[in-house]
Design an enzyme around this catalytic site. Sequence first.
Site, mmCIF file in Angstrom:
data_model
loop_
_atom_site.group_PDB
_atom_site.id
_atom_site.type_symbol
_atom_site.label_atom_id
_atom_site.label_comp_id
_atom_site.label_asym_id
_atom_site.label_seq_id
_atom_site.Cartn_x
_atom_site.Cartn_y
_atom_site.Cartn_z
ATOM 1 C CG LEU A 226 -82.564 -31.835 -9.697
ATOM 2 C CD1 LEU A 226 -80.843 -31.801 -9.658
ATOM 3 C CD2 LEU A 226 -82.984 -31.213 -8.390
ATOM 4 C CG ASP A 227 -87.848 -27.138 -10.718
ATOM 5 O OD1 ASP A 227 -88.776 -28.156 -11.015
ATOM 6 O OD2 ASP A 227 -88.195 -26.784 -9.737
ATOM 7 N N PRO A 228 -85.182 -27.066 -14.522
ATOM 8 C CG PRO A 228 -85.972 -26.722 -16.437
ATOM 9 C CD PRO A 228 -86.785 -26.945 -15.069
#
EC number: 5.4.99.25
Length: 314
Positions: free
Chosen positions: A46-48
Amino acid sequence: MARRRKGRPINGVILLDKPTGISSNDALQKVKRIFFAEKAGHTGALDPLATGMLPICLGEATKFSQFLLDSDKRYRVIAKLGERTDTSDSDGEVVETRPVDVNLEKLEACIDTFRGESDQVPSMFSALKYQGKPLYEYARKGIEVPRESRKITVYEIILHRFEGDEVEMEVHCSKGTYIRTIVDDLGEMLGCGAHVTMLRRTGVAKYPYEKMVTLEQLNELLEQAHRDEVAPKELLDPLLLPMDTAVEDLPEVNLKAELTNLVQHGMPVQVLGAPEGTPIRMTSGEDKLFIGVAEVNDDGKVAPKRLVVFRDEE
């Protein structure tokens, strides 16, 4: 002298509710330390910026993480219209600002075009690799490299809210779908640009949303164990889901003791009615103990591909 392993051989899947602001790998390392696990791996970054479901496989469950990487995902996303960023989300720099002249009818018509199968070109700000390096490393240096489009499927996309310059949607999609790219493409179709301001993964495969736990909850249990002077595993391990939940959609073949022994030594075995052309979930005995994944080989036998190695804690 045998090398001493660092960590314990704990097997299972923890459904982490990843917080915003940290990478998936940072979250993975925190969970690995909390459980003092020998091995750990996540099942799709998942993206930050993003929050939500990040299944983390511990121990032998890591052998089956690919099945979760390949599974469908569900997301809740909020997009801001009128601004395009270099990362397609609010972590990036605004590169273009345009007026928003969008009505509900136009928005719904554009959203409808994303339903079904399509080709998607991944964002430069992604973990996909080009010549051995993640794309985001090139992007941070301002270098654009060629990316191949990938087949994706959007099974469902629901518009939940449209207020001013904000759009909130729910997306059910196949593996490898970039929600940031969908939002960026939507913004271009609308003629005003758009970027993601909130992204939450609400589902992976068939895992239940309510089984997610936060890092705060895990740390609280760790502290409670220290206060109560009990082994942390007594409080933490009950949160683990069985490792075969990663492959629960696969057809099952149940083996008796004699065949189990052969399979565990890497031998293909004859099983009447074993399904062909698909990975098979192997279980053993009346208790249906999960022992691994197999496929039917050219001889029509069930051939083990990935086996669970059972070890006791030292």
